[in-house]
Design an enzyme around this catalytic site. Structure first.
Site, PDB file in Angstrom:
ATOM      1  N   ARG A 245      38.177  35.563  42.760  1.00 26.89           N
ATOM      2  CA  ARG A 245      37.610  36.001  44.431  1.00 26.89           C
ATOM      3  C   ARG A 245      35.286  35.755  44.272  1.00 26.89           C
ATOM      4  O   ARG A 245      35.395  36.058  43.114  1.00 26.89           O
ATOM      5  CB  ARG A 245      37.640  37.277  44.381  1.00 26.89           C
ATOM      6  CG  ARG A 245      39.214  38.232  44.910  1.00 26.89           C
ATOM      7  CD  ARG A 245      39.971  37.051  46.559  1.00 26.89           C
ATOM      8  NE  ARG A 245      40.543  37.656  46.956  1.00 26.89           N
ATOM      9  CZ  ARG A 245      42.146  36.874  46.975  1.00 26.89           C
ATOM     10  NH1 ARG A 245      41.609  35.940  45.821  1.00 26.89           N
ATOM     11  NH2 ARG A 245      43.389  37.256  47.105  1.00 26.89           N
ATOM     12  N   GLU A 274      34.457  32.177  52.490  1.00 25.54           N
ATOM     13  CA  GLU A 274      35.262  31.077  52.574  1.00 25.54           C
ATOM     14  C   GLU A 274      35.422  31.014  54.454  1.00 25.54           C
ATOM     15  O   GLU A 274      35.481  31.835  55.328  1.00 25.54           O
ATOM     16  CB  GLU A 274      36.164  31.770  51.766  1.00 25.54           C
ATOM     17  CG  GLU A 274      36.505  32.312  50.430  1.00 25.54           C
ATOM     18  CD  GLU A 274      37.059  31.599  49.386  1.00 25.54           C
ATOM     19  OE1 GLU A 274      38.383  31.807  50.242  1.00 25.54           O
ATOM     20  OE2 GLU A 274      37.349  31.749  48.531  1.00 25.54           O
ATOM     21  N   HIS A 293      39.548  27.067  47.687  1.00 27.42           N
ATOM     22  CA  HIS A 293      40.595  28.217  47.364  1.00 27.42           C
ATOM     23  C   HIS A 293      42.053  27.872  47.951  1.00 27.42           C
ATOM     24  O   HIS A 293      42.556  27.732  48.480  1.00 27.42           O
ATOM     25  CB  HIS A 293      40.264  29.057  48.435  1.00 27.42           C
ATOM     26  CG  HIS A 293      40.981  30.720  47.707  1.00 27.42           C
ATOM     27  ND1 HIS A 293      40.066  31.672  48.083  1.00 27.42           N
ATOM     28  CD2 HIS A 293      42.070  30.875  47.446  1.00 27.42           C
ATOM     29  CE1 HIS A 293      40.663  32.259  47.491  1.00 27.42           C
ATOM     30  NE2 HIS A 293      42.143  31.806  46.788  1.00 27.42           N
TER      31      HIS A 293
END
Length: 328
Positions: A245, A274, A293
């Site tokens: 993360r 993000e 991601h």
């Protein structure tokens, strides 16, 4: 005659077809979906979840007290299309007696594959090399041009030797890694035995590793773990990779470490926020490889995740054991 559709299910995004089909086939559910690949705005999310018995959400959906209040007393189950649950207000959810499903295990292999790809792309400078081919920087063969760092006889440090951490180590071992180190809440001798991995402190792992892979969960203890002090302990030739993360890393400190040559390079599949703004300083650095991601982004894995999330939701609504329930 078809049964009366009693239970409202709200899905916060378009999901892969197998999971969506499982929900729409369920005779006891009425399914509503935010029909877009883009995140649902807060107002529409609150409207959509109102009165719902089940919520299928993504890791980008913040399920907090306000959203739970908007949902109301009907909400019995939250199923997240993720292994991470840091977007869920778990204390508040537990207080309300809501069950939570998640998708561990099924994304382990895809995430581990992506981690190895990112590590190799970063340490061998692949994005930079591709750009040199395109912009005319490739002139002739030069002995030291585009040199990077190899895994043979290296020391790899893994922060978090859970399912994904172990899968990463398993894939890196055949590259000739000489030594594995790991850190976490406690030693895991049985899991570590496969790699002869040594349990060490965070400062020791930072100082001794040639490659560092962050694969831990985001908790109060790991938030901001990789900061200025951490990077200062790393070797100047070390490569840092984060697939856990974004908030585990202090990105300002990482930028300074990369820009000053304190560490060699970094590869990130997760950031804060993000998506990362296109004017973010990290994107100006040649020695920083950033992916959007995509750890679990294979067709098979995402379909499997969506089906598991759907089955978790249906089981929870029916008062049955979930395939993968997060015990609160």
């Amino acid at each position: 005659m078809r049964p009366v559709r009693l239970m409202k299910v709200f899905i916060t995004r378009r999901i892969p077809p197998e999971g969506f089909a499982a929900l729409t086939r369920a005779a006891d559910c009425e399914v509503e979906q935010w029909d877009s690949d883009e995140p649902i705005p807060d107002k529409e999310l609150e409207q959509g979840v109102a009165g719902a018995h089940g919520l299928l959400c993504l890791l980008s959906d913040r399920v907090d007290k306000r959203l739970l209040d908007a949902a109301g007393a009907n909400l019995k189950v939250i199923s997240t299309l993720s292994v991470g649950v840091d977007h869920l207000a778990l204390d508040e959810i537990k207080k309300r007696g809501i069950r939570v499903g998640y998708t561990p295990d099924v994304l382990t292999d895809a995430t581990a594959e992506l981690t190895v790809s990112l590590l190799l792309s970063t340490c061998r400078r692949l994005p930079e090399a591709i750009e040199e081919v395109k912009n005319g920087g490739w002139t002739s063969w030069k002995p030291l041009w585009m040199c990077g760092y190899g895994l043979t006889q290296s020391t790899v440090g893994i922060i978090g030797l859970g399912r994904i951490g172990q899968a990463i180590a398993r894939r890196l071992k055949p590259f000739g890694v000489q030594r594995f180190l790991y850190t976490g809440r406690q030693p895991r001798p049985e899991e570590a035995a496969e790699f002869q991995a040594e349990f060490v402190s965070v400062p020791q792992l930072a100082a001794q590793s040639d490659f560092i892979v962050v694969a831990c969960s985001l908790t109060p203890a790991t938030r901001g773990l990789c900061n200025k002090d951490f990077f200062q302990k790393m070797k100047k030739t070390a490569v840092f990779v984060n697939i856990s993360r974004g908030d585990v890393v202090n990105q300002d400190d990482l930028y300074q470490a990369l820009a000053s040559g304190q560490i060699a390079a970094a590869g990130l599949d997760v950031t804060t926020p993000e998506p990362l703004p296109t004017n973010h300083p990290l994107l100006t650095l040649k020695n920083c490889v950033i992916l959007p991601h995509i750890g679990s982004a294979t067709y098979r894995t995402r379909n499997t995740m969506s089906l598991l999330a759907a089955n978790n939701l249906l089981a929870g609504l029916r008062g049955e054991p979930m395939p993968s329930e997060l015990k609160l």
